[in-house]
Design a protein around this motif. Structure first.
Motif, PDB file in Angstrom:
ATOM      1  N   ILE A   1       1.034  -1.255  -0.198  1.00  0.00           N
ATOM      2  CA  ILE A   1       0.071   0.108   0.027  1.00  0.00           C
ATOM      3  C   ILE A   1       0.781   1.208  -0.041  1.00  0.00           C
ATOM      4  O   ILE A   1       0.608   2.263  -0.651  1.00  0.00           O
ATOM      5  CB  ILE A   1      -1.120   0.130   1.405  1.00  0.00           C
ATOM      6  CG1 ILE A   1      -2.044  -1.197   1.067  1.00  0.00           C
ATOM      7  CG2 ILE A   1      -1.814   1.435   1.323  1.00  0.00           C
ATOM      8  CD1 ILE A   1      -2.718  -1.131  -0.082  1.00  0.00           C
ATOM      9  N   ASN A   2       2.039   1.282   0.809  1.00  0.00           N
ATOM     10  CA  ASN A   2       2.844   2.504   1.059  1.00  0.00           C
ATOM     11  C   ASN A   2       3.548   2.663  -0.366  1.00  0.00           C
ATOM     12  O   ASN A   2       3.551   3.890  -0.759  1.00  0.00           O
ATOM     13  CB  ASN A   2       3.639   2.253   2.003  1.00  0.00           C
ATOM     14  CG  ASN A   2       3.157   2.237   3.318  1.00  0.00           C
ATOM     15  OD1 ASN A   2       2.008   3.018   3.738  1.00  0.00           O
ATOM     16  ND2 ASN A   2       3.380   1.457   4.264  1.00  0.00           N
ATOM     17  N   GLN A   3       4.045   1.647  -1.053  1.00  0.00           N
ATOM     18  CA  GLN A   3       4.722   1.860  -2.432  1.00  0.00           C
ATOM     19  C   GLN A   3       3.804   1.855  -3.415  1.00  0.00           C
ATOM     20  O   GLN A   3       4.074   2.463  -4.641  1.00  0.00           O
ATOM     21  CB  GLN A   3       5.680   0.612  -2.601  1.00  0.00           C
ATOM     22  CG  GLN A   3       6.741   0.697  -1.557  1.00  0.00           C
ATOM     23  CD  GLN A   3       7.590  -0.662  -1.865  1.00  0.00           C
ATOM     24  OE1 GLN A   3       8.174  -0.901  -2.997  1.00  0.00           O
ATOM     25  NE2 GLN A   3       7.979  -1.622  -0.882  1.00  0.00           N
ATOM     26  N   GLY A   4       2.528   1.496  -3.277  1.00  0.00           N
ATOM     27  CA  GLY A   4       1.517   1.413  -4.613  1.00  0.00           C
ATOM     28  C   GLY A   4       1.942   0.697  -5.609  1.00  0.00           C
ATOM     29  O   GLY A   4       1.761   1.006  -6.717  1.00  0.00           O
ATOM     30  N   LYS A   5       2.470  -0.470  -5.337  1.00  0.00           N
ATOM     31  CA  LYS A   5       2.802  -1.282  -6.296  1.00  0.00           C
ATOM     32  C   LYS A   5       2.928  -2.893  -6.055  1.00  0.00           C
ATOM     33  O   LYS A   5       2.854  -3.273  -4.926  1.00  0.00           O
ATOM     34  CB  LYS A   5       4.134  -1.029  -7.058  1.00  0.00           C
ATOM     35  CG  LYS A   5       5.481  -1.249  -5.919  1.00  0.00           C
ATOM     36  CD  LYS A   5       6.727  -0.889  -6.639  1.00  0.00           C
ATOM     37  CE  LYS A   5       7.917  -1.181  -5.750  1.00  0.00           C
ATOM     38  NZ  LYS A   5       9.101  -0.964  -6.097  1.00  0.00           N
TER      39      LYS A   5
END
Length: 230
Positions: free
Chosen positions: A150-154
């Motif tokens: 979620i934090n990296q979005g990948k």
């Protein structure tokens, strides 16, 4: 004198009871959230929207317009976001084809779209991890489950499954995924620690489960359940 003493004692206990009720009411008003804060999210594939419904009045309080065909919604365990899959594929001959599939991340307080993470093939269902750091998405068009940070979005990992993975469930121990495969008519059990997939046929005496669509699991992880279509 005895009667007067009993009257005073009765008044004392009535006063104590009243104080307890008042303090309890103050606690509920100050610390407990009203039921109207609880929302229901409904994905509407037909018009590309998400309906936000008040759980108490059952009124639609917000309609969120998204591109594509939102199919499945799930909530962040920490209450920050809600997630929606875009049930579309890239191949024109597919009934959902013609648009890019996404995982959408939306703000649970403002209902605003925060991020769209592109999936390689048609995405079906989304399930968040227990700690809220990642989510898992069944890639119906690619016969796999992907893990999204979620934090990296990948996408950070991908796991093999059967054909047409759909409404899967995560064990309460956060260790395994139980995935119904609609096209291969079986279940994938994915160990998240090593990524190894175990395939299970769904048969009971003379009954064969065709088109398994969605699954559930008990709180103690001892039993899982699957819905069978035709």
């Amino acid at each position: 004198m005895k009667r007067e003493h009993k009257s005073r004692e009765r008044f004392f206990w009535i006063l104590i009871s009243a104080l307890i009720i008042i303090m309890g009411a103050i606690y509920l008003l100050k610390f407990q959230k009203p039921t109207s804060d609880i929302k229901i999210y409904v994905a509407n594939e037909g018009d590309g929207t998400i309906s936000v419904i008040d759980s108490q009045s059952l009124d639609v309080i917000k309609t969120i317009k998204l591109d594509g065909m939102p199919h499945n919604i799930n909530l962040d365990p920490l209450g920050r976001y809600f997630y929606a899959t875009n049930h579309e594929g890239e191949e024109e001959e597919d009934e959902h084809g013609g648009h890019i599939p996404y995982l959408r991340i939306l703000d649970a307080k403002t209902n605003k779209l925060l991020k769209s993470i592109e999936m390689e093939e048609m995405a079906a269902h989304v399930v968040p991890g227990r700690d809220g750091n990642n989510v898992y998405v069944s890639i119906e068009g690619g016969n796999s489950i992907v893990e999204v940070d979620i934090n990296q979005g990948k996408i950070i990992r991908s796991f093999e499954s059967g054909e047409g993975p759909h409404g899967f469930v995560l064990s309460n121990s956060n260790r395994k995924l139980y995935v119904p495969n609609m096209k291969s008519n079986d279940i994938s059990i994915v160990n998240l620690e090593d990524g190894i997939e175990e395939r299970l046929n769904i048969q009971l005496q003379n009954f064969n489960c065709e088109t398994p669509v969605a699954m559930g699991i008990t709180n103690d992880d001892k039993h899982s359940f699957v819905t069978c279509g035709k």
